[in-house]
Design a protein around this motif. Structure first.
Motif, PDB file in Angstrom:
ATOM      1  N   SER A   3      -3.690  -2.428  -4.954  1.00 27.17           N
ATOM      2  CA  SER A   3      -2.237  -2.601  -5.076  1.00 27.17           C
ATOM      3  C   SER A   3      -1.506  -2.226  -3.799  1.00 27.17           C
ATOM      4  O   SER A   3      -0.400  -2.695  -3.529  1.00 27.17           O
ATOM      5  N   GLY A   4      -2.122  -1.401  -2.976  1.00 29.53           N
ATOM      6  CA  GLY A   4      -1.446  -0.963  -1.752  1.00 29.53           C
ATOM      7  C   GLY A   4      -1.459  -2.030  -0.669  1.00 29.53           C
ATOM      8  O   GLY A   4      -0.702  -1.956   0.293  1.00 29.53           O
ATOM      9  N   ASN A   5      -2.317  -3.028  -0.800  1.00 26.44           N
ATOM     10  CA  ASN A   5      -2.457  -4.026   0.257  1.00 26.44           C
ATOM     11  C   ASN A   5      -1.473  -5.177   0.036  1.00 26.44           C
ATOM     12  O   ASN A   5      -1.651  -6.039  -0.829  1.00 26.44           O
ATOM     13  N   ILE A   6      -0.402  -5.235   0.860  1.00 26.12           N
ATOM     14  CA  ILE A   6       0.668  -6.210   0.604  1.00 26.12           C
ATOM     15  C   ILE A   6       0.304  -7.612   1.075  1.00 26.12           C
ATOM     16  O   ILE A   6       0.993  -8.582   0.786  1.00 26.12           O
ATOM     17  N   LYS A   7      -0.824  -7.751   1.805  1.00 27.94           N
ATOM     18  CA  LYS A   7      -1.197  -9.070   2.298  1.00 27.94           C
ATOM     19  C   LYS A   7      -1.831  -9.942   1.220  1.00 27.94           C
ATOM     20  O   LYS A   7      -1.977 -11.135   1.380  1.00 27.94           O
TER      21      LYS A   7
END
Lengths: 317, 324
Positions: A36-40
């Protein structure tokens, strides 16, 4: 003795089982994960990854899978580093252990000597001075004292390196390597010693003050033993007994690394790895590490109980 | 003949918040070689502190020997260096205490604790000292000495521990043994055994014994000479039979009256009225005046000196002093 050991070991297993569930549940219930932390990533890709990692399964199933693997000695693969968790521990823990072992050694040595002398000369100027300095050392936060020492000894005086464990690009081997590491370790070890020294010295001082008043110390003096023997043979052994409890707590501390000091001095230890992994929500590594500390804590407690039996003839297990 | 131990005008003071506490205030006494002298008195009368002062074991920094002379074998213990005094302690001059249970180190074996003074003072080797320790355990009447030598204090009874303390004290063949209430913490049957043991050892080695007690039964059984202390001072002293037959100081008389006598039936045991005075509030007069049934005006104004009352007996009381 053996029935005691069997009973203790089965308690330990129960405690660790409960701890493992608690640890797993706490990390699982913490909002956010590695994905969830990876916005890509697109939502579809995230769902796909969650399925690959098994994060879509119910909590209990995930726990059982993790636990089942852990019992077989497999703590999974760090998501951020893409290496087995245990391999990473191997790489980092010994660095932490080295730093902690050296500073623990000096902390105990200094605390015993200063504590005994301060107790022997209770209320003297030496005792008062020690108490004041100790309070000062205990009150100053580690990040401040660490940065302060870096400023003085590394930046201004250039006596010691400011951080790291080896000089960048160095290929030193053998004794040269040992010296290089010792050089880098001086500052962080000194800060760690300073931080631990206060409470331990006070502890030994008050134990010693109690012991010195005992009748058997008067007997030792009445026998005509030199003060050195009265203090270090008769008094110190008794004053050290309650400290065995602390030995149990030192075990996780020896391997657990130090979050703040390792970060300040850029020491490649497990504490720093833990901090980094926490930001990335690298749960396999975090859970493995917490479980590892839990095991050490339980083993440390058992160890201190066994040590009591060796050191104190009145204890019978 | 010069006395083995000769204490003159000993002063031991404690600095307290309320002022100087004179725990021992001008005590003089003598112990000859081979003799048994008893110091008797209530708790807090300074009898233990007198003994501690002799050995240099008064706990600083609040307490210290403030004056007087303690001659032992011709040398003044109070003017010796700490080092010199230490080599005498446990060697020529030893002491046992009231509480055998807490007087031995809980984490060291009995054998090692007995061997320590032997190694320190007689410079015996480890093996030789341990062998001697086992012998000493046998000498003080404990069976299975080899096993006891390897035992720890918590495995032994109070009576056995006091025997061990005695073994430690006599290990280097002292000339003087100071025993501070050696039987008080033990039960009655054991008390008699310990006293027998002390007497036996004394007969064998010829050491002198300075026995501190509050128990007149112990005094009657053991003493050659008795010293009665009250509020840090000697109030009466004398040869034991004379003193028991003809006590001259009202305090000694009171002590003897308050001792139960076998075969004598009384409604109630006599007790000296009043309480031991607070040592910080002593006035100019006799410290016992407030509890004394014979107290006169003079007793409250002026302190009576210790003066001879017949042969081999002295008392500090105006009833017997010269007129005027």
């Amino acid at each position: 003795m053996s029935t005691y050991l069997i009973r203790r070991l089965s308690y330990m297993l129960l405690i660790l089982l409960a701890a493992s569930f608690l640890i797993f549940a706490l990390y699982a219930l913490t909002p956010g994960d590695f994905i969830s932390g990876n916005i890509k990533l697109t939502p579809e890709r995230k769902a796909e990854l969650r399925m690959i990692y098994g994060l879509d399964q119910p909590l209990l199933d995930r726990y059982l899978t993790w636990m089942g693997n852990a019992l077989r000695g497999d703590f999974g693969i760090s998501l951020a580093q893409q290496k087995p968790v245990l391999t990473l521990f191997q790489d980092y823990i010994w660095n932490s252990f080295l730093l902690a072992a050296v500073s623990t050694f000096f902390t105990w040595l200094l605390a015993v000597v200063i504590g005994v002398l301060a107790a022997y000369r209770q209320y003297s100027w030496f005792d008062s001075l020690v108490m004041v300095l100790i309070f000062a050392a205990m009150s100053i936060p580690s990040f401040f004292i660490g940065l302060f020492l870096i400023k003085i000894f590394a930046v201004d005086l250039h006596w010691l390196p400011p951080g790291g464990m080896t000089t960048t690009g160095s290929n030193a081997e053998g004794w040269a390597y040992v010296l290089e590491v010792a050089d880098h370790m001086a500052l962080p070890a000194a800060v760690m010693t300073l931080l631990g020294l206060g409470s331990l010295t006070r502890y030994f001082r008050s134990n010693m003050i109690d012991v010195i008043k005992q009748d058997y110390i008067r007997t030792a003096r009445a026998k005509g033993l030199p003060e050195r023997k009265v203090l270090f043979t008769h008094a110190l052994r008794n004053a050290l007994l309650p400290a065995i409890t602390l030995v149990g707590f030192e075990l996780p501390a020896l391997f657990g690394g130090s979050l703040i000091i390792e970060s300040i001095f850029n020491w490649p230890g497990i504490g720093q790895l833990y901090m980094k992994s926490f930001g990335l929500r690298d749960y396999p590594l975090l859970m493995g590490f917490t479980m590892f500390i839990a095991v050490l804590t339980v083993v440390g407690t058992l160890l201190s109980d066994l040590l009591y039996r060796i050191a104190d003839p009145r204890v019978n297990l | 003949m010069e006395a083995l131990l000769d204490i003159r005008e000993l002063q031991t003071h404690f600095q307290t918040e309320a002022g100087v506490l004179r725990a021992v205030d001008g005590v003089s006494l003598r112990v000859r070689e081979g003799e048994t002298v008893c110091i008797v008195g209530e708790s807090g009368c300074g009898k233990s502190m007198t003994a501690m002062s002799v050995l240099g074991l008064v706990e600083g920094p609040s307490g210290k020997v403030a004056g007087g002379e303690v001659r032992f074998g011709g040398r003044d213990l109070l003017r010796m260096s700490r080092q010199e005094l230490r080599t005498l302690r446990g060697h020529e001059l030893s002491m046992i205490f009231q509480e055998p249970m807490s007087s031995l180190n809980p984490v060291l074996t009995i054998g090692r604790q007995i061997a320590e003074p032997l190694r320190e003072h007689l410079r015996l080797g480890r093996k030789e000292a341990m062998r001697r320790a086992v012998e000493l355990i046998r000498e003080v009447g404990i069976s299975r000495p080899e096993q006891i030598a390897d035992a720890y204090p918590h495995e032994l009874s109070g009576g056995m521990l006091q025997r061990v303390m005695i073994a430690i004290a006599v290990s280097c063949k002292p000339k003087l043994l100071i025993a501070d209430e050696p039987t008080t913490a033990l039960d009655v049957t054991i008390q008699a055994q310990i006293l027998d043991l002390l007497r036996g050892l004394q007969a064998k080695s010829g050491m002198a014994l300075l026995l501190i007690t509050h128990d007149l039964g112990v005094v009657a059984e053991m003493a050659d000479y008795v010293i009665v202390m009250y509020a840090g001072k000697v109030v009466e002293e004398g040869e034991v039979e004379r003193l028991f037959r003809e006590p001259r100081h009202p305090y000694t008389q009171g002590l003897l009256r308050s001792k139960p006598v076998l075969g004598q039936v009384r409604e109630e045991l006599y007790s000296i009225p009043g309480q031991v005075p607070n040592p910080l509030e002593l006035g100019a007069g006799c410290a016992f005046a407030d509890r004394c049934e014979f107290a006169m005006d003079r007793c409250r104004r002026q302190e009576p000196p210790l003066a001879p009352v017949g042969s081999d007996q002295q008392a500090a009381c105006w009833l017997h002093g010269k007129e005027g």
